[in-house]
Design a protein around this motif. Structure first.
Motif, mmCIF file in Angstrom:
data_model
loop_
_atom_site.group_PDB
_atom_site.id
_atom_site.type_symbol
_atom_site.label_atom_id
_atom_site.label_comp_id
_atom_site.label_asym_id
_atom_site.label_seq_id
_atom_site.Cartn_x
_atom_site.Cartn_y
_atom_site.Cartn_z
ATOM 1 N N ASP A 323 -30.742 -7.504 -25.746
ATOM 2 C CA ASP A 323 -31.563 -7.501 -24.535
ATOM 3 C C ASP A 323 -33.055 -7.679 -24.802
ATOM 4 O OD1 ASP A 323 -29.316 -6.961 -22.836
ATOM 5 O OD2 ASP A 323 -29.384 -4.889 -23.526
ATOM 6 N N VAL A 324 -33.516 -7.283 -25.975
ATOM 7 C CA VAL A 324 -34.950 -7.345 -26.256
ATOM 8 C C VAL A 324 -35.184 -8.028 -27.593
ATOM 9 C CG1 VAL A 324 -35.032 -5.074 -27.361
ATOM 10 C CG2 VAL A 324 -37.100 -6.008 -26.355
ATOM 11 N N GLY A 325 -36.200 -8.853 -27.677
ATOM 12 C CA GLY A 325 -36.484 -9.572 -28.905
ATOM 13 C C GLY A 325 -37.895 -9.325 -29.392
ATOM 14 N N MET A 326 -38.140 -9.706 -30.619
ATOM 15 C CA MET A 326 -39.469 -9.650 -31.218
ATOM 16 C C MET A 326 -39.738 -10.983 -31.903
ATOM 17 S SD MET A 326 -39.898 -5.952 -33.096
ATOM 18 C CE MET A 326 -39.766 -4.407 -32.191
ATOM 19 N N ALA A 327 -41.003 -11.337 -31.989
ATOM 20 C CA ALA A 327 -41.371 -12.564 -32.698
ATOM 21 C C ALA A 327 -42.837 -12.510 -33.067
ATOM 22 C CB ALA A 327 -41.090 -13.793 -31.840
ATOM 23 N N GLU A 328 -43.185 -13.209 -34.143
ATOM 24 C CA GLU A 328 -44.575 -13.370 -34.538
ATOM 25 C C GLU A 328 -45.049 -14.742 -34.067
ATOM 26 O OE1 GLU A 328 -45.323 -11.043 -38.625
ATOM 27 O OE2 GLU A 328 -43.642 -12.444 -38.704
ATOM 28 N N ASP A 385 -37.972 -10.646 -23.693
ATOM 29 C CA ASP A 385 -36.693 -11.331 -23.583
ATOM 30 C C ASP A 385 -36.620 -12.507 -24.560
ATOM 31 O OD1 ASP A 385 -35.017 -13.650 -22.035
ATOM 32 O OD2 ASP A 385 -34.237 -11.658 -21.579
ATOM 33 N N TRP A 386 -35.462 -12.636 -25.237
ATOM 34 C CA TRP A 386 -35.297 -13.734 -26.203
ATOM 35 C C TRP A 386 -35.528 -15.095 -25.557
ATOM 36 C CZ3 TRP A 386 -35.706 -12.749 -30.998
ATOM 37 C CH2 TRP A 386 -35.125 -11.630 -31.598
ATOM 38 N N LYS A 387 -35.067 -15.257 -24.333
ATOM 39 C CA LYS A 387 -35.201 -16.542 -23.649
ATOM 40 C C LYS A 387 -36.670 -16.906 -23.461
ATOM 41 C CE LYS A 387 -33.895 -18.997 -19.403
ATOM 42 N NZ LYS A 387 -33.187 -18.898 -18.103
ATOM 43 N N LEU A 388 -37.484 -15.900 -23.082
ATOM 44 C CA LEU A 388 -38.907 -16.163 -22.882
ATOM 45 C C LEU A 388 -39.609 -16.456 -24.203
ATOM 46 C CD1 LEU A 388 -39.727 -13.435 -20.201
ATOM 47 C CD2 LEU A 388 -39.387 -15.887 -19.854
ATOM 48 N N ILE A 389 -39.149 -15.823 -25.283
ATOM 49 C CA ILE A 389 -39.710 -16.106 -26.607
ATOM 50 C C ILE A 389 -39.413 -17.548 -26.989
ATOM 51 C CG2 ILE A 389 -39.494 -15.587 -29.075
ATOM 52 C CD1 ILE A 389 -39.092 -12.668 -28.313
ATOM 53 N N ARG A 390 -38.182 -17.996 -26.728
ATOM 54 C CA ARG A 390 -37.832 -19.382 -27.060
ATOM 55 C C ARG A 390 -38.620 -20.365 -26.205
ATOM 56 N NH1 ARG A 390 -32.414 -17.120 -26.722
ATOM 57 N NH2 ARG A 390 -31.659 -16.613 -28.818
ATOM 58 N N ILE A 391 -38.809 -20.034 -24.918
ATOM 59 C CA ILE A 391 -39.591 -20.904 -24.037
ATOM 60 C C ILE A 391 -41.027 -21.015 -24.540
ATOM 61 C CG2 ILE A 391 -40.602 -21.082 -21.729
ATOM 62 C CD1 ILE A 391 -38.012 -19.917 -20.618
ATOM 63 N N LEU A 404 -39.029 -15.413 -36.589
ATOM 64 C CA LEU A 404 -38.094 -14.648 -35.778
ATOM 65 C C LEU A 404 -37.274 -13.737 -36.684
ATOM 66 C CD1 LEU A 404 -36.850 -17.484 -33.410
ATOM 67 C CD2 LEU A 404 -38.348 -15.600 -32.788
ATOM 68 N N PRO A 405 -37.037 -12.500 -36.276
ATOM 69 C CA PRO A 405 -36.274 -11.565 -37.125
ATOM 70 C C PRO A 405 -34.803 -11.934 -37.181
ATOM 71 C CG PRO A 405 -36.763 -10.564 -35.004
ATOM 72 C CD PRO A 405 -37.498 -11.877 -35.028
ATOM 73 N N VAL A 406 -34.082 -11.295 -38.091
ATOM 74 C CA VAL A 406 -32.670 -11.622 -38.295
ATOM 75 C C VAL A 406 -31.836 -11.308 -37.069
ATOM 76 C CG1 VAL A 406 -32.767 -11.329 -40.787
ATOM 77 C CG2 VAL A 406 -32.269 -9.358 -39.349
ATOM 78 N N GLU A 407 -32.339 -10.430 -36.192
ATOM 79 C CA GLU A 407 -31.561 -10.080 -35.006
ATOM 80 C C GLU A 407 -31.428 -11.237 -34.028
ATOM 81 O OE1 GLU A 407 -32.995 -6.183 -36.663
ATOM 82 O OE2 GLU A 407 -33.827 -8.187 -36.376
ATOM 83 N N GLU A 408 -32.292 -12.224 -34.155
ATOM 84 C CA GLU A 408 -32.206 -13.381 -33.264
ATOM 85 C C GLU A 408 -31.101 -14.322 -33.714
ATOM 86 O OE1 GLU A 408 -33.121 -17.422 -31.807
ATOM 87 O OE2 GLU A 408 -33.222 -16.729 -33.853
ATOM 88 N N SER A 409 -30.387 -14.824 -32.756
ATOM 89 C CA SER A 409 -29.304 -15.744 -33.085
ATOM 90 C C SER A 409 -29.866 -17.037 -33.646
ATOM 91 C CB SER A 409 -28.485 -16.055 -31.826
ATOM 92 O OG SER A 409 -27.543 -17.057 -32.079
#
Length: 610
Positions: A323-328, A385-391, A404-409
């Motif tokens: 449900d929640v993502g992180m990214a640099e 949200d992962w989707k917003l990070i990808r956008i 992107l951390p390992v938790e991201e697909s």
């Protein structure tokens, strides 16, 4: 020197000053130049606006669209995955394949876009190989610049030079006219990087090795010193927070409390809901809060807002990775958001993500980072949200997603339109090679076919065009005409003839290359080409030799922006991820620029005799 020429030179100095300082946007400076030329009577309205009717401006815009089509269909990403697979665990093989791939792909699309695509790939590979990213980042940037020497359409300066030849009534270059020189420089660049790679910063910096490997949420929390700042607070009945929007509460201003997510009951289970400024809080919500202000009394905060502390385990975010993502992320060089703070940008409202960490100069910053002006090279940690990070990563207008951390697909299958995109690209190249169809029309046909095959839609096509670059080219073109009308070109050529004219055309090539390289330290390579093209052709005419070697040396010199991190957006992009300093580019770039000059001065007259 007449008064009109003095005015043109002063205006040129004005433009160079603001290009170098960045106090005014480059495209705005270009438009101011057009207005100044018309109001002063130096140029007529038609002359000042002639750049808008130049076919090469349309061609450059079309190439932006084609490049974005390759990104949207996954062609560029698939090349990155292939690169990782082929390189295996060999750093040498990785460096060679990386430079070959980037130079090859950059021959048909924006070098800045190619480098932006490959930065996350390089970060991932450097982490897996346990090597500092600096050993691959500068080769990546140099390959992006060398890609401009691979084909006629690889970079705007090539098209500017070609346009000047056609304007003088001469035959233009062929599609692959520049390729032999580009290949020679590419081979030189690969061997050069293999020799000097160990001089890059970070060789003994174990922290840098760890920083860019594929990390977990726990690693990011530790790196950005978030441990102890995160809180999990439940809204109690009667809380003044219920039914109110986040922007109205102003919790960040009053308590240093940044709500990064909300747990909410949905279908018999709690899920984390992404939040923005208009999110309304409800009864039974559980708030995930980042407390950036260390002097706030948590008990008093909970008492005033009627909140109940709940357990927050170390592995909480990993458990909620669905449900929640992180990214640099990092700011792109040409973004208008530079020097603005997160709060001034309205980051959460604009992108739907929360900034929870900031790293500058390799060190995480403490305190209130939301009001800290963002500088080029800063690395931000966002949560949402992962989707917003990808956008955010796909837009590539203001920010670049670095890691992107390992938790991201990681599974990202290529779009079904990828074969169509490759077909459109191949068809465009084939049409350009025939010389029966103008390059601009060939590119427009490829764009229309990409739209037909749904490789790109109309909205994305317009967004893909980098309008500041288009306006910059259009605005700088009147300078060349103004210098010609006022005698500036003749004056410069006279000076060049006095310096190197008596020593033969080879020395003149050296003079032109050095002049282009020097100007390119302050203004973009495109603007450099616009200014130097008429000077090069006039110098050839004055010496009574062929204009083609002189035009080609300017095109090559314009792409040789290796000497500083601000010489090209490509260099600025890798500054932060590569952990470089200004001196690193000077130390590595200046010798390489001199080597490129020698190669060009020797090879250009062989391919284009005097």
């Amino acid at each position: 020197m007449n008064s009109e020429l003095i005015w043109v030179v002063c205006l040129l100095g004005f433009a160079v000053f603001f290009f170098a300082t960045g106090k005014i946007r480059m495209d705005a400076v270009a438009l101011l130049v057009i207005v100044a030329f018309v109001l002063s009577g130096t140029l007529t309205l038609n002359e000042a606006l002639s750049g808008f009717s130049d076919p090469n401006v349309v061609l450059i815009a079309a190439l932006f669209i084609i490049g974005d089509g390759l990104v949207r269909t996954g062609v560029a990403t698939a090349l990155g995955a292939w690169l990782v697979k082929m390189a295996g665990s060999s750093e040498t093989k990785m460096l060679v394949l990386l430079m070959l791939t980037v130079a090859g792909l950059g021959a048909f699309m924006s070098s800045t876009g190619v480098v932006a695509i490959f930065i996350p790939v390089v970060l991932s590979v450097s982490g897996r190989m346990q090597i500092p990213p600096g050993r691959l980042m500068m080769p990546l940037a140099f390959a992006g610049l060398i890609s401009g020497m691979m084909t006629l359409v690889a970079t705007p300066p090539n098209l500017v030079i070609n346009s000047e030849l056609l304007r003088e009534g001469l035959q233009g270059f062929q599609f692959f006219s520049v390729t032999p020189i580009g290949l020679a420089v590419l081979v030189l660049g690969i061997f050069y990087m293999l020799l000097v790679r160990f001089a890059f910063r970070g060789e003994s910096d174990d922290g840098t090795k760890e920083r860019w490997k594929r990390r977990t949420f726990r690693d990011l929390i530790k790196d950005y010193r978030l441990s102890g700042r995160a809180r999990r607070l439940a809204i109690r009945p009667g809380s003044p927070l219920m039914g109110r929007r986040l922007d109205d509460l102003k919790l960040r201003e009053h308590y240093g409390a940044n709500i990064i997510g909300v747990e909410r009951w949905r279908k018999f289970r709690r899920v984390i809901v992404n939040v923005n400024g208009v999110t309304e809080l409800r009864d039974r919500d559980v708030l995930l809060i980042d407390m950036s202000a260390s002097d706030v009394d948590l008990r008093q905060f909970c008492a005033e807002q009627m909140l109940e502390p709940m357990i927050l385990r170390g592995e909480y975010f990993s458990d909620q990775a669905q449900d929640v993502g992180m990214a640099e992320i990092s700011l792109l060089p040409e973004s208008e958001l530079a020097a603005k703070s997160v709060r001034e940008i309205g980051f959460r409202s604009r992108y739907g993500l929360n900034v929870v960490g900031l790293r500058r100069g390799g060190e995480a910053m403490d305190g209130n980072i939301l009001d800290e002006p963002i500088q080029l090279g800063d690395i931000l940690l966002v949560v949402g949200d992962w989707k917003l990070i990808r956008i955010l990563g796909q837009k590539k207008r203001d920010f670049l997603v670095l890691n992107l951390p390992v938790e991201e697909s990681v599974a990202s299958p290529a779009h079904s339109q990828a074969p169509h995109a490759i077909f459109c690209l191949a068809l465009m190249v084939a049409m350009m090679l025939t010389d029966e169809i103008p390059n601009t029309i060939a590119a427009l046909i490829a764009c229309l076919l990409m739209g037909k095959f749904r490789c790109i839609d109309a909205q994305s096509a317009y967004k893909a065009i980098h309008w500041p670059s288009i306006i910059l080219i259009v605005g700088m073109m009147p300078f060349a005409l103004a210098l010609q009308k006022t005698g500036g070109v003749d004056l410069i050529v006279k000076g060049l003839m006095e310096v190197g004219g008596g020593y033969g055309p080879y020395i003149m090539l050296v003079c032109l290359f050095v002049m282009c390289a020097a100007i390119g330290l302050f203004i973009s390579n495109t603007a450099t080409a616009v200014l130097m093209a008429p000077i090069a052709l006039a110098a050839a005419k004055s010496m009574g030799v062929s204009p083609y070697p002189f035009a080609m040396i300017v095109a090559m010199a314009a792409s040789a922006a290796f000497m500083t991190p601000v010489s090209s957006p490509v260099n600025t992009l890798v500054l932060g991820p590569g952990n470089y300093q200004f001196s690193d580019f000077v130390k590595i770039g200046v010798p390489f620029t001199l080597l490129v000059m020698v190669v060009c001065v020797v090879l250009v007259p062989v391919l284009f005799p005097f």
